[in-house]
Design an enzyme around this catalytic site. Structure first.
Site, PDB file in Angstrom:
ATOM      1  N   HIS A 128     -27.560  -9.436   5.981  1.00 17.23           N
ATOM      2  CA  HIS A 128     -26.814  -8.181   5.839  1.00 17.23           C
ATOM      3  C   HIS A 128     -26.553  -7.846   4.364  1.00 17.23           C
ATOM      4  O   HIS A 128     -26.297  -8.746   3.567  1.00 17.23           O
ATOM      5  CB  HIS A 128     -25.484  -8.277   6.583  1.00 17.23           C
ATOM      6  CG  HIS A 128     -25.631  -8.553   8.056  1.00 17.23           C
ATOM      7  ND1 HIS A 128     -25.617  -9.831   8.572  1.00 17.23           N
ATOM      8  CD2 HIS A 128     -25.815  -7.712   9.095  1.00 17.23           C
ATOM      9  CE1 HIS A 128     -25.772  -9.768   9.888  1.00 17.23           C
ATOM     10  NE2 HIS A 128     -25.903  -8.499  10.234  1.00 17.23           N
TER      11      HIS A 128
ATOM     12  N   TYR B  91     -26.115 -16.958  12.775  1.00 18.06           N
ATOM     13  CA  TYR B  91     -25.482 -16.926  14.104  1.00 18.06           C
ATOM     14  C   TYR B  91     -26.340 -17.547  15.204  1.00 18.06           C
ATOM     15  O   TYR B  91     -25.895 -17.626  16.352  1.00 18.06           O
ATOM     16  CB  TYR B  91     -25.075 -15.480  14.446  1.00 18.06           C
ATOM     17  CG  TYR B  91     -24.265 -14.908  13.302  1.00 18.06           C
ATOM     18  CD1 TYR B  91     -22.948 -15.298  13.108  1.00 18.06           C
ATOM     19  CD2 TYR B  91     -24.859 -14.088  12.329  1.00 18.06           C
ATOM     20  CE1 TYR B  91     -22.219 -14.854  12.010  1.00 18.06           C
ATOM     21  CE2 TYR B  91     -24.140 -13.637  11.229  1.00 18.06           C
ATOM     22  CZ  TYR B  91     -22.824 -14.033  11.076  1.00 18.06           C
ATOM     23  OH  TYR B  91     -22.111 -13.617   9.980  1.00 18.06           O
TER      24      TYR B  91
ATOM     25  N   ASP C 274     -28.268 -13.393   2.504  1.00 23.16           N
ATOM     26  CA  ASP C 274     -27.826 -13.126   3.880  1.00 23.16           C
ATOM     27  C   ASP C 274     -28.609 -11.917   4.408  1.00 23.16           C
ATOM     28  O   ASP C 274     -28.963 -11.017   3.640  1.00 23.16           O
ATOM     29  CB  ASP C 274     -26.320 -12.826   3.875  1.00 23.16           C
ATOM     30  CG  ASP C 274     -25.745 -12.630   5.270  1.00 23.16           C
ATOM     31  OD1 ASP C 274     -25.132 -13.584   5.777  1.00 23.16           O
ATOM     32  OD2 ASP C 274     -25.913 -11.525   5.840  1.00 23.16           O
TER      33      ASP C 274
ATOM     34  N   ASP D 295     -29.030 -15.776   8.385  1.00 27.28           N
ATOM     35  CA  ASP D 295     -29.293 -14.901   9.527  1.00 27.28           C
ATOM     36  C   ASP D 295     -30.592 -14.112   9.392  1.00 27.28           C
ATOM     37  O   ASP D 295     -30.932 -13.317  10.281  1.00 27.28           O
ATOM     38  CB  ASP D 295     -28.102 -13.977   9.817  1.00 27.28           C
ATOM     39  CG  ASP D 295     -27.394 -13.471   8.575  1.00 27.28           C
ATOM     40  OD1 ASP D 295     -27.913 -13.683   7.464  1.00 27.28           O
ATOM     41  OD2 ASP D 295     -26.324 -12.859   8.719  1.00 27.28           O
TER      42      ASP D 295
ATOM     43  N   HIS E 283     -18.992  -9.064   2.698  1.00 27.92           N
ATOM     44  CA  HIS E 283     -18.709  -7.671   3.092  1.00 27.92           C
ATOM     45  C   HIS E 283     -17.337  -7.188   2.633  1.00 27.92           C
ATOM     46  O   HIS E 283     -17.045  -5.998   2.720  1.00 27.92           O
ATOM     47  CB  HIS E 283     -18.814  -7.505   4.610  1.00 27.92           C
ATOM     48  CG  HIS E 283     -20.181  -7.754   5.143  1.00 27.92           C
ATOM     49  ND1 HIS E 283     -21.291  -7.082   4.686  1.00 27.92           N
ATOM     50  CD2 HIS E 283     -20.635  -8.631   6.080  1.00 27.92           C
ATOM     51  CE1 HIS E 283     -22.370  -7.534   5.324  1.00 27.92           C
ATOM     52  NE2 HIS E 283     -22.001  -8.475   6.170  1.00 27.92           N
TER      53      HIS E 283
ATOM     54  N   GLU F  95     -15.248  -4.189  14.189  1.00 26.90           N
ATOM     55  CA  GLU F  95     -15.618  -5.358  15.010  1.00 26.90           C
ATOM     56  C   GLU F  95     -14.763  -6.581  14.699  1.00 26.90           C
ATOM     57  O   GLU F  95     -14.646  -7.507  15.485  1.00 26.90           O
ATOM     58  CB  GLU F  95     -17.113  -5.708  14.830  1.00 26.90           C
ATOM     59  CG  GLU F  95     -17.474  -6.526  13.604  1.00 26.90           C
ATOM     60  CD  GLU F  95     -17.425  -5.741  12.320  1.00 26.90           C
ATOM     61  OE1 GLU F  95     -16.536  -6.030  11.507  1.00 26.90           O
ATOM     62  OE2 GLU F  95     -18.253  -4.852  12.121  1.00 26.90           O
TER      63      GLU F  95
HETATM   64  C1  OKP Z   1     -21.620 -10.722   8.633  1.00 26.06           C
HETATM   65  B1  OKP Z   1     -22.532 -11.515   7.695  1.00 26.06           B
HETATM   66  C2  OKP Z   1     -23.177  -7.363  16.327  1.00 26.06           C
HETATM   67  C3  OKP Z   1     -22.894  -6.392  15.204  1.00 26.06           C
HETATM   68  C4  OKP Z   1     -22.295  -7.118  14.059  1.00 26.06           C
HETATM   69  C5  OKP Z   1     -21.260  -7.007  11.923  1.00 26.06           C
HETATM   70  C6  OKP Z   1     -22.141  -8.013  11.288  1.00 26.06           C
HETATM   71  C7  OKP Z   1     -21.441  -8.790  10.212  1.00 26.06           C
HETATM   72  C8  OKP Z   1     -22.322  -9.813   9.580  1.00 26.06           C
HETATM   73  N1  OKP Z   1     -23.608  -6.695  17.509  1.00 26.06           N
HETATM   74  N2  OKP Z   1     -21.900  -6.282  12.990  1.00 26.06           N
HETATM   75  O1  OKP Z   1     -23.203 -10.746   6.745  1.00 26.06           O
HETATM   76  O2  OKP Z   1     -23.458 -12.383   8.343  1.00 26.06           O
HETATM   77 ZN    ZN Z   2     -25.138 -11.611   7.633  1.00 22.00          ZN
END
Ligand code: OKP
Ligand code: ZN
Length: 343
Positions: free
Chosen positions: A198, A324, A196, A285, A160, A118
């Site tokens: 993620h 986001y 975060d 997020d 990441h 992505e």
């Molecule tokens: C980065 B951080 C959106 C999918 C997004 C990647 C997410 C990265 C997040 N449809 N996939 O950890 O905020």
């Molecule tokens: Zn994230």
């Protein structure tokens, strides 16, 4: 609390993110940090300074020098090969292939040094990533010099990124570099607390076999959320690092109650480990309205989380990661900092 921030983040503004089979305007966009800056000023946290130049010496020791050279040169090589668009990985080494033989042709190299397609690289990405790193390093220097806490308003984010792969909007793992710098400055043990939404796969990966850097992450269950292939609760570290990796995967719809219980558990384990410095991977997020996440935290919950983190009483560097729901990113981020400060 001082904020370190560089305008050079603007040099990274890809047009394309591959999502749901379409190219969309990336969620991770320059305007995100404008909301944070505005909110900081609104709340009287206006001590915002530009960082010093990045110091590559500790970075080259922690991360793969070949990867760093790749990030620096990928755009030029891509263009020189006649590619028309932004640098995007089309394929990565999968099961049954060679994961550690780096191809020579740029299209192959991109897949070798990437874990998720992505994320695009453009002509300004490297310099923006360096400026993000610089903010993190200057924040660390200020805390190492005696400040209780500092905020690195990093963009692009970092958690990441591993020692040799980018992806998930991240290129250089700022939080990991800060943790290593605290160690180099003499802290016996350091913790990285990643709130975060993620999973911080990059940070986990970098420190997985080490006992001197404890990693704790609260995140969407990898069965349902990016980065999908890491972040399970049974990943506890390896070798000397056994027990120094703590994952708290949580299911879609998780509200603040259980999230805060996980946070308290992580905090208790960080306290028990005798940690001397703390790095917070500060993504917001987990917010209920985040467009790419599935937790249900309210804005006020972020202030409460900041209060709980402050209870550790540790020298702390906050490194900005994700978030986001742009109009709320400023409020939620600054709420963590204000909660921490007891405001
Ligand atoms: C980065 B951080 C959106 C999918 C997004 C990647 C997410 C990265 C997040 N449809 N996939 O950890 O905020
Ligand atoms: Zn994230």
């Amino acid at each position: 609390m001082r904020t370190f921030f560089s305008e050079d983040h603007r040099l990274h503004f890809p047009q394309a993110e591959l999502t749901g089979g379409q190219f969309v305007t990336p969620y991770e966009r320059p305007s995100r940090v404008e909301y944070v800056l505005n909110r900081l000023k609104e709340q009287g946290l206006a001590d915002i300074v530009a960082p010093d130049a990045p110091d590559m010496a500790p970075v080259k020791k922690l991360l793969d020098p070949g990867f760093l050279r790749f990030l620096e040169t990928a755009w030029d090589e891509w263009k020189a090969a006649g590619m028309k668009g932004e640098v995007i990985a089309a394929g990565m080494p999968a099961r049954g292939m060679h994961p550690d033989r780096c191809p020579e042709y740029i299209d192959g190299k991109v897949g070798y040094y990437c874990h998720a397609s992505e994320t695009a690289i453009t002509g300004g990405t490297w310099r923006a990533a360096l400026s993000s790193l610089a903010s993190a390093q200057s924040a660390q220097a200020q805390v190492a010099a005696g400040a209780q806490a500092a905020f690195a308003l990093c963009r692009p984010p970092g958690h990441h990124a591993t020692a040799d792969q980018y992806g998930g909007y991240c290129f250089i793992n700022n939080a990991a570099v800060v943790a290593q710098m605290f160690r180099d400055d003499g802290a016996g043990k350091v913790a990285v607390l990643d709130i975060d939404f993620h999973h911080g796969n990059g940070t986990q990966n970098i420190f997985y076999d080490r006992a001197d850097v404890l990693f704790a992450s609260l995140h969407g269950d990898p069965r349902h959320a990016y980065p999908y292939y890491l972040g399970y609760a049974d990943e506890r570290g390896t070798g000397a690092g056994e027990g120094a990796n703590l994952n708290y995967p949580m299911l879609p719809g998780t509200p603040y109650g259980p999230w805060a219980e996980a946070l308290d558990d992580a905090i208790a384990k960080i306290r028990a480990a005798g940690v001397e410095a703390l790095v917070v991977s500060l993504g917001v997020d987990a917010f209920k309205d985040d467009p790419i996440s599935f937790f249900k935290l309210e804005s006020a919950d972020f202030a409460d989380a900041g209060r709980r983190i402050a209870g550790l009483g540790l020298p702390t560097v906050f490194c900005m990661e994700g978030g986001y729901a742009i109009e709320a990113v400023g409020i939620n981020t600054v709420n963590v900092l204000e909660g921490f400060l007891g405001a």
